[in-house]
Scaffold this motif. Structure first.
Motif, PDB file in Angstrom:
ATOM      1  N   VAL A  27       1.394 -11.060   6.207  1.00 51.86           N
ATOM      2  CA  VAL A  27       1.709 -10.122   7.295  1.00 51.86           C
ATOM      3  C   VAL A  27       2.481  -8.925   6.753  1.00 51.86           C
ATOM      4  O   VAL A  27       2.188  -7.777   7.084  1.00 51.86           O
ATOM      5  N   LYS A  28       3.465  -9.182   5.895  1.00 51.69           N
ATOM      6  CA  LYS A  28       4.266  -8.095   5.298  1.00 51.69           C
ATOM      7  C   LYS A  28       3.386  -7.167   4.457  1.00 51.69           C
ATOM      8  O   LYS A  28       3.524  -5.942   4.510  1.00 51.69           O
ATOM      9  N   MET A  29       2.481  -7.738   3.674  1.00 46.32           N
ATOM     10  CA  MET A  29       1.592  -6.923   2.846  1.00 46.32           C
ATOM     11  C   MET A  29       0.671  -6.058   3.699  1.00 46.32           C
ATOM     12  O   MET A  29       0.437  -4.890   3.376  1.00 46.32           O
ATOM     13  N   VAL A  30       0.156  -6.609   4.791  1.00 47.63           N
ATOM     14  CA  VAL A  30      -0.734  -5.848   5.677  1.00 47.63           C
ATOM     15  C   VAL A  30       0.030  -4.707   6.333  1.00 47.63           C
ATOM     16  O   VAL A  30      -0.453  -3.573   6.396  1.00 47.63           O
ATOM     17  N   LYS A  31       1.252  -4.981   6.798  1.00 46.42           N
ATOM     18  CA  LYS A  31       2.067  -3.934   7.420  1.00 46.42           C
ATOM     19  C   LYS A  31       2.385  -2.824   6.428  1.00 46.42           C
ATOM     20  O   LYS A  31       2.320  -1.641   6.750  1.00 46.42           O
ATOM     21  N   ASP A  32       2.756  -3.208   5.190  1.00 46.35           N
ATOM     22  CA  ASP A  32       3.048  -2.219   4.163  1.00 46.35           C
ATOM     23  C   ASP A  32       1.810  -1.393   3.822  1.00 46.35           C
ATOM     24  O   ASP A  32       1.894  -0.183   3.614  1.00 46.35           O
ATOM     25  N   LYS A  34      -0.671  -0.669   5.808  1.00 50.46           N
ATOM     26  CA  LYS A  34      -0.914   0.262   6.914  1.00 50.46           C
ATOM     27  C   LYS A  34       0.047   1.442   6.887  1.00 50.46           C
ATOM     28  O   LYS A  34      -0.295   2.534   7.323  1.00 50.46           O
ATOM     29  N   LYS A  35       1.264   1.225   6.384  1.00 47.95           N
ATOM     30  CA  LYS A  35       2.253   2.298   6.283  1.00 47.95           C
ATOM     31  C   LYS A  35       2.049   3.151   5.039  1.00 47.95           C
ATOM     32  O   LYS A  35       2.730   4.139   4.850  1.00 47.95           O
ATOM     33  N   GLY A  36       1.123   2.756   4.163  1.00 48.50           N
ATOM     34  CA  GLY A  36       0.837   3.519   2.966  1.00 48.50           C
ATOM     35  C   GLY A  36       1.737   3.193   1.787  1.00 48.50           C
ATOM     36  O   GLY A  36       1.751   3.907   0.797  1.00 48.50           O
ATOM     37  N   LYS A  37       2.490   2.122   1.884  1.00 46.68           N
ATOM     38  CA  LYS A  37       3.360   1.727   0.777  1.00 46.68           C
ATOM     39  C   LYS A  37       2.550   0.985  -0.266  1.00 46.68           C
ATOM     40  O   LYS A  37       1.621   0.254   0.043  1.00 46.68           O
ATOM     41  N   SER A  38       2.939   1.164  -1.535  1.00 52.58           N
ATOM     42  CA  SER A  38       2.262   0.426  -2.596  1.00 52.58           C
ATOM     43  C   SER A  38       2.939  -0.919  -2.793  1.00 52.58           C
ATOM     44  O   SER A  38       4.067  -1.136  -2.378  1.00 52.58           O
ATOM     45  N   SER A  39       2.249  -1.821  -3.464  1.00 60.11           N
ATOM     46  CA  SER A  39       2.788  -3.168  -3.655  1.00 60.11           C
ATOM     47  C   SER A  39       3.941  -3.196  -4.654  1.00 60.11           C
ATOM     48  O   SER A  39       4.782  -4.080  -4.595  1.00 60.11           O
ATOM     49  N   CYS A  40       3.996  -2.225  -5.570  1.00 65.91           N
ATOM     50  CA  CYS A  40       5.062  -2.223  -6.569  1.00 65.91           C
ATOM     51  C   CYS A  40       6.281  -1.434  -6.087  1.00 65.91           C
ATOM     52  O   CYS A  40       7.334  -1.489  -6.702  1.00 65.91           O
ATOM     53  N   GLY A  41       6.122  -0.654  -5.028  1.00 67.73           N
ATOM     54  CA  GLY A  41       7.235   0.105  -4.481  1.00 67.73           C
ATOM     55  C   GLY A  41       7.412   1.481  -5.104  1.00 67.73           C
ATOM     56  O   GLY A  41       8.337   2.201  -4.781  1.00 67.73           O
ATOM     57  N   CYS A  42       6.509   1.846  -5.996  1.00 67.69           N
ATOM     58  CA  CYS A  42       6.595   3.150  -6.674  1.00 67.69           C
ATOM     59  C   CYS A  42       5.584   4.122  -6.089  1.00 67.69           C
ATOM     60  O   CYS A  42       4.747   3.769  -5.277  1.00 67.69           O
ATOM     61  N   ASP A  43       5.647   5.359  -6.558  1.00 70.12           N
ATOM     62  CA  ASP A  43       4.732   6.404  -6.134  1.00 70.12           C
ATOM     63  C   ASP A  43       3.450   6.312  -6.955  1.00 70.12           C
ATOM     64  O   ASP A  43       3.472   6.458  -8.170  1.00 70.12           O
ATOM     65  N   CYS A  44       2.326   6.055  -6.310  1.00 74.37           N
ATOM     66  CA  CYS A  44       1.055   5.889  -7.026  1.00 74.37           C
ATOM     67  C   CYS A  44       0.617   7.172  -7.737  1.00 74.37           C
ATOM     68  O   CYS A  44      -0.137   7.122  -8.696  1.00 74.37           O
ATOM     69  N   GLY A  45       1.074   8.312  -7.255  1.00 73.55           N
ATOM     70  CA  GLY A  45       0.700   9.567  -7.889  1.00 73.55           C
ATOM     71  C   GLY A  45       1.243   9.707  -9.301  1.00 73.55           C
ATOM     72  O   GLY A  45       0.717  10.459 -10.112  1.00 73.55           O
ATOM     73  N   GLN A  46       2.266   8.972  -9.633  1.00 76.07           N
ATOM     74  CA  GLN A  46       2.879   9.025 -10.958  1.00 76.07           C
ATOM     75  C   GLN A  46       2.514   7.818 -11.826  1.00 76.07           C
ATOM     76  O   GLN A  46       3.019   7.673 -12.924  1.00 76.07           O
ATOM     77  N   CYS A  47       1.652   6.966 -11.348  1.00 75.99           N
ATOM     78  CA  CYS A  47       1.364   5.695 -12.016  1.00 75.99           C
ATOM     79  C   CYS A  47       0.083   5.783 -12.833  1.00 75.99           C
ATOM     80  O   CYS A  47      -0.959   6.176 -12.324  1.00 75.99           O
TER      81      CYS A  47
END
Length: 56
Positions: A27-32, A34-47
């Motif tokens: 449930v937490k992963m699905v909510k995150d 939907k909010k556009g958060k990545s699983s690692c907590g970092c900015d995907c644009g810099q990854c």
């Protein structure tokens, strides 16, 4: 049936706890997601590991 439950109550309780934890994580992963958060907590644009990230 009652004998089975009484003989395996500990196993069933642990199973219910594990199922509840797994459901909460999903449930937490699905909510995150939907909010556009990545699983690692970092900015995907810099990854470099992300397909949307910049190649260095």
């Amino acid at each position: 049936m009652l004998t089975f439950l009484s003989n395996n109550i500990g196993t069933l309780v642990v199973l219910l706890i594990v199922v509840a934890v797994v459901a909460a994580v999903i449930v937490k992963m699905v909510k995150d997601k939907k909010k556009g958060k990545s699983s690692c907590g970092c900015d995907c644009g810099q990854c470099n590991g992300c397909s949307r990230g910049s190649i260095k």
